[in-house]
Each structure stands twice: as structure tokens, then as C-alpha cells.
Scaffold this motif. Structure first.
Motif, PDB file in Angstrom:
ATOM      1  N   MET A 137      39.679 -19.570 -65.094  1.00 20.80           N
ATOM      2  CA  MET A 137      40.706 -19.868 -64.089  1.00 20.80           C
ATOM      3  C   MET A 137      40.223 -19.475 -62.696  1.00 20.80           C
ATOM      4  SD  MET A 137      44.277 -18.965 -65.938  1.00 20.80           S
ATOM      5  CE  MET A 137      44.818 -19.891 -67.373  1.00 20.80           C
ATOM      6  N   CYS A 138      39.052 -19.992 -62.321  1.00 20.05           N
ATOM      7  CA  CYS A 138      38.487 -19.654 -61.014  1.00 20.05           C
ATOM      8  C   CYS A 138      39.382 -20.136 -59.876  1.00 20.05           C
ATOM      9  CB  CYS A 138      37.083 -20.215 -60.869  1.00 20.05           C
ATOM     10  SG  CYS A 138      36.975 -22.013 -61.081  1.00 20.05           S
ATOM     11  N   ARG A 139      40.125 -21.198 -60.089  1.00 25.91           N
ATOM     12  CA  ARG A 139      41.029 -21.689 -59.030  1.00 25.91           C
ATOM     13  C   ARG A 139      42.172 -20.696 -58.792  1.00 25.91           C
ATOM     14  NH1 ARG A 139      37.948 -25.111 -56.250  1.00 25.91           N
ATOM     15  NH2 ARG A 139      37.033 -26.622 -57.654  1.00 25.91           N
ATOM     16  N   LEU A 140      42.583 -19.974 -59.815  1.00 25.96           N
ATOM     17  CA  LEU A 140      43.572 -18.926 -59.640  1.00 25.96           C
ATOM     18  C   LEU A 140      42.973 -17.809 -58.788  1.00 25.96           C
ATOM     19  CD1 LEU A 140      46.344 -17.671 -60.271  1.00 25.96           C
ATOM     20  CD2 LEU A 140      45.363 -16.804 -62.408  1.00 25.96           C
ATOM     21  N   ALA A 141      41.740 -17.425 -59.080  1.00 20.83           N
ATOM     22  CA  ALA A 141      41.056 -16.406 -58.279  1.00 20.83           C
ATOM     23  C   ALA A 141      40.942 -16.865 -56.824  1.00 20.83           C
ATOM     24  CB  ALA A 141      39.676 -16.104 -58.862  1.00 20.83           C
ATOM     25  N   GLN A 142      40.618 -18.130 -56.624  1.00 20.47           N
ATOM     26  CA  GLN A 142      40.529 -18.667 -55.265  1.00 20.47           C
ATOM     27  C   GLN A 142      41.875 -18.541 -54.555  1.00 20.47           C
ATOM     28  OE1 GLN A 142      39.034 -22.693 -54.852  1.00 20.47           O
ATOM     29  NE2 GLN A 142      39.694 -22.804 -52.726  1.00 20.47           N
ATOM     30  N   GLY A 143      42.945 -18.879 -55.247  1.00 22.13           N
ATOM     31  CA  GLY A 143      44.270 -18.754 -54.660  1.00 22.13           C
ATOM     32  C   GLY A 143      44.617 -17.320 -54.303  1.00 22.13           C
ATOM     33  N   PHE A 144      44.240 -16.377 -55.173  1.00 20.33           N
ATOM     34  CA  PHE A 144      44.475 -14.965 -54.866  1.00 20.33           C
ATOM     35  C   PHE A 144      43.721 -14.559 -53.594  1.00 20.33           C
ATOM     36  CE2 PHE A 144      45.433 -13.974 -59.550  1.00 20.33           C
ATOM     37  CZ  PHE A 144      46.796 -13.856 -59.328  1.00 20.33           C
ATOM     38  N   ILE A 145      42.478 -15.018 -53.464  1.00 21.43           N
ATOM     39  CA  ILE A 145      41.680 -14.698 -52.270  1.00 21.43           C
ATOM     40  C   ILE A 145      42.336 -15.301 -51.033  1.00 21.43           C
ATOM     41  CG2 ILE A 145      39.457 -15.082 -51.127  1.00 21.43           C
ATOM     42  CD1 ILE A 145      38.235 -14.989 -54.056  1.00 21.43           C
ATOM     43  N   GLU A 146      42.759 -16.550 -51.117  1.00 22.74           N
ATOM     44  CA  GLU A 146      43.432 -17.196 -49.983  1.00 22.74           C
ATOM     45  C   GLU A 146      44.740 -16.482 -49.652  1.00 22.74           C
ATOM     46  OE1 GLU A 146      41.763 -21.732 -50.624  1.00 22.74           O
ATOM     47  OE2 GLU A 146      43.556 -21.088 -51.721  1.00 22.74           O
ATOM     48  N   GLY A 147      45.476 -16.073 -50.682  1.00 21.59           N
ATOM     49  CA  GLY A 147      46.720 -15.344 -50.458  1.00 21.59           C
ATOM     50  C   GLY A 147      46.477 -13.993 -49.812  1.00 21.59           C
ATOM     51  N   HIS A 160      32.777 -23.380 -53.639  1.00 20.00           N
ATOM     52  CA  HIS A 160      32.332 -23.238 -55.032  1.00 20.00           C
ATOM     53  C   HIS A 160      30.913 -23.789 -55.118  1.00 20.00           C
ATOM     54  CE1 HIS A 160      36.042 -22.226 -57.365  1.00 20.00           C
ATOM     55  NE2 HIS A 160      36.535 -22.450 -56.163  1.00 20.00           N
ATOM     56  N   LEU A 161      29.986 -22.919 -55.453  1.00 19.94           N
ATOM     57  CA  LEU A 161      28.585 -23.325 -55.562  1.00 19.94           C
ATOM     58  C   LEU A 161      28.271 -23.836 -56.962  1.00 19.94           C
ATOM     59  CD1 LEU A 161      27.115 -20.254 -53.634  1.00 19.94           C
ATOM     60  CD2 LEU A 161      27.669 -22.531 -52.711  1.00 19.94           C
ATOM     61  N   SER A 162      28.903 -23.257 -57.964  1.00 14.71           N
ATOM     62  CA  SER A 162      28.812 -23.731 -59.344  1.00 14.71           C
ATOM     63  C   SER A 162      30.079 -23.272 -60.057  1.00 14.71           C
ATOM     64  CB  SER A 162      27.555 -23.222 -60.051  1.00 14.71           C
ATOM     65  OG  SER A 162      27.596 -21.824 -60.192  1.00 14.71           O
ATOM     66  N   CYS A 163      30.426 -23.973 -61.132  1.00 15.97           N
ATOM     67  CA  CYS A 163      31.706 -23.691 -61.762  1.00 15.97           C
ATOM     68  C   CYS A 163      31.603 -23.767 -63.284  1.00 15.97           C
ATOM     69  CB  CYS A 163      32.753 -24.686 -61.258  1.00 15.97           C
ATOM     70  SG  CYS A 163      34.430 -24.354 -61.822  1.00 15.97           S
ATOM     71  N   MET A 164      32.303 -22.844 -63.943  1.00 17.91           N
ATOM     72  CA  MET A 164      32.364 -22.844 -65.404  1.00 17.91           C
ATOM     73  C   MET A 164      32.981 -24.147 -65.921  1.00 17.91           C
ATOM     74  SD  MET A 164      33.718 -18.945 -65.973  1.00 17.91           S
ATOM     75  CE  MET A 164      33.486 -18.875 -67.738  1.00 17.91           C
ATOM     76  N   LEU A 165      33.888 -24.704 -65.136  1.00 13.05           N
ATOM     77  CA  LEU A 165      34.554 -25.942 -65.551  1.00 13.05           C
ATOM     78  C   LEU A 165      33.597 -27.140 -65.573  1.00 13.05           C
ATOM     79  CD1 LEU A 165      37.890 -25.458 -63.601  1.00 13.05           C
ATOM     80  CD2 LEU A 165      37.465 -25.053 -66.035  1.00 13.05           C
ATOM     81  N   ASP A 166      32.439 -26.964 -64.906  1.00 14.98           N
ATOM     82  CA  ASP A 166      31.403 -28.003 -64.919  1.00 14.98           C
ATOM     83  C   ASP A 166      30.267 -27.660 -65.878  1.00 14.98           C
ATOM     84  OD1 ASP A 166      32.782 -29.462 -62.963  1.00 14.98           O
ATOM     85  OD2 ASP A 166      31.790 -28.362 -61.333  1.00 14.98           O
ATOM     86  N   GLY A 167      30.504 -26.673 -66.758  1.00 15.19           N
ATOM     87  CA  GLY A 167      29.516 -26.327 -67.768  1.00 15.19           C
ATOM     88  C   GLY A 167      28.607 -25.165 -67.415  1.00 15.19           C
ATOM     89  N   HIS A 168      28.777 -24.557 -66.260  1.00 21.54           N
ATOM     90  CA  HIS A 168      27.950 -23.418 -65.883  1.00 21.54           C
ATOM     91  C   HIS A 168      28.459 -22.159 -66.602  1.00 21.54           C
ATOM     92  CE1 HIS A 168      25.759 -25.575 -62.717  1.00 21.54           C
ATOM     93  NE2 HIS A 168      26.905 -26.220 -62.538  1.00 21.54           N
TER      94      HIS A 168
END
Length: 179
Positions: A137-147, A160-168
Motif C-alpha cells: 500500500m505504497c499509495r497510502l504511505a504517499q498520502g500520509f507523507i502528503e498529509g 515513485h522510482l520503482s513500485c511493488m505493484l509493478d513487480g519490484h
């Protein structure tokens, strides 16, 4: 996932969209919505609520998570001001997650499966953040940072340089804190 997360999601949805939106999400997700803050609930329930929120709020699931994280920070501040008080900017607050906030979360909510963040300096002067969690849930983490940036009146650029959702295996994120 701990019930406090469900409670925060419920509060964020009701504050922004009203009780009818929350009820619609519960109905679509086929959940009863009885979450206690200290309880533990299957991760699939938060996934079902995010999918339902995507329909109700007409946002992609990743944006629902991001919106939720950003919206949750004022709610977290009201509930857990002691995590915010030592900090004067979002950058130090965010950097304290692993060492201060998550250990306290584990004390308050036994068995909490907190994500792990690794911070490091990037060559271009930004802060590198590696996010790792089986929940992805990296997008949740991003939202927390923005908040957090909103809360402290700071500005942050997130890439985002690489993402688990893209297989990383982990998410690699660059944070550019505006001075």
C-alpha cells in the motif's frame, strides 16, 4: 490490519463524503463495519473497502489510498498529538516513523504489522525512501507523507522510482522537500 485503520477510514469518509458514502462502501464490500480500534481484521477487508470506495468516490484504488492517507493525518493528530509535538516539519516527522511512531503503535496495538521504511540520501539531494510491506500500500504511505506536509505547512514532491505493484521487490520513492 488493526481496527484503528478502519476507524480512521470511516472517519475520513464520513467527514468528507457523509455517512451515506460510508454505508454504501460497507454494502458494496459486504461488510458490517463493526471495527474496534484494538481489534485485528483480515487485510482483505480493507482491500474490499478500498475497492468499494473506488466505486463510491469514483477514484482509482491507488488514489483512494492516497486520499485516505492524506485525510487521516489531521485525524491522527487529534488522537495521537504526542507523535506530532516533537516535530516542527514534515521531514523529521516522516523520518521518525520507524524509530518512534511504529514502536509506539506496536505498544498500543499488539500485533500491528507496520510497514518498514528505509531512508537514505540520494545523489540529487532528495531523500530516498524504500517502502516494504506485504500489503503493498505504497499509495497510502504517499498520502500520509502528503498529509504530514499539509499538517506542517511544508511542500514535498514525491516521485515513485520503482513500485511493488509493478513487480519490484520494494517501492523506491524520492522525496523532494521544499525549503
Amino acid at each position: 490490519m488493526k481496527g484503528v485503520v478502519f476507524n480512521l477510514l470511516e472517519d475520513a469518509v464520513i467527514c468528507a463524503h457523509g455517512m451515506a458514502a460510508w454505508d454504501s462502501m460497507l454494502e458494496l464490500a459486504r461488510l458490517d463495519g463493526a471495527y474496534t480500534s484494538l481489534g485485528s481484521y483480515p487485510d482483505g477487508e480493507v482491500v474490499a473497502l478500498v475497492e468499494a470506495a473506488s466505486t463510491v468516490l469514483v477514484l482509482p484504488p491507488g488514489e483512494v489510498l492516497r486520499w485516505f492517507g492524506r485525510s487521516a493525518i489531521p485525524l491522527l493528530h487529534k488522537r495521537y498529538e504526542m507523535f506530532f509535538t516533537p516535530h516542527h516539519c514534515a521531514q523529521t516527522f516522516v523520518a521518525s516513523v520507524n524509530d518512534i511512531i511504529h514502536p509506539e503503535v506496536r505498544k498500543l496495538y499488539a500485533g500491528a504489522g507496520c510497514p518498514h521504511f528505509h531512508f537514505h540520501d540520494l545523489e540529487d539531494g532528495r531523500t530516498g525512501l524504500t517502502y516494504q510491506s506485504p500489503r503493498r500500500m505504497c499509495r497510502l504511505a504517499q498520502g500520509f507523507i502528503e498529509g504530514a506536509a499539509d499538517h506542517f505547512g511544508d511542500k514535498v514532491e514525491i516521485e515513485h522510482l520503482s513500485c511493488m505493484l509493478d513487480g519490484h521487490p520494494v517501492c523506491r520513492i524520492a522525496l523532494g522537500w521544499a525549503q
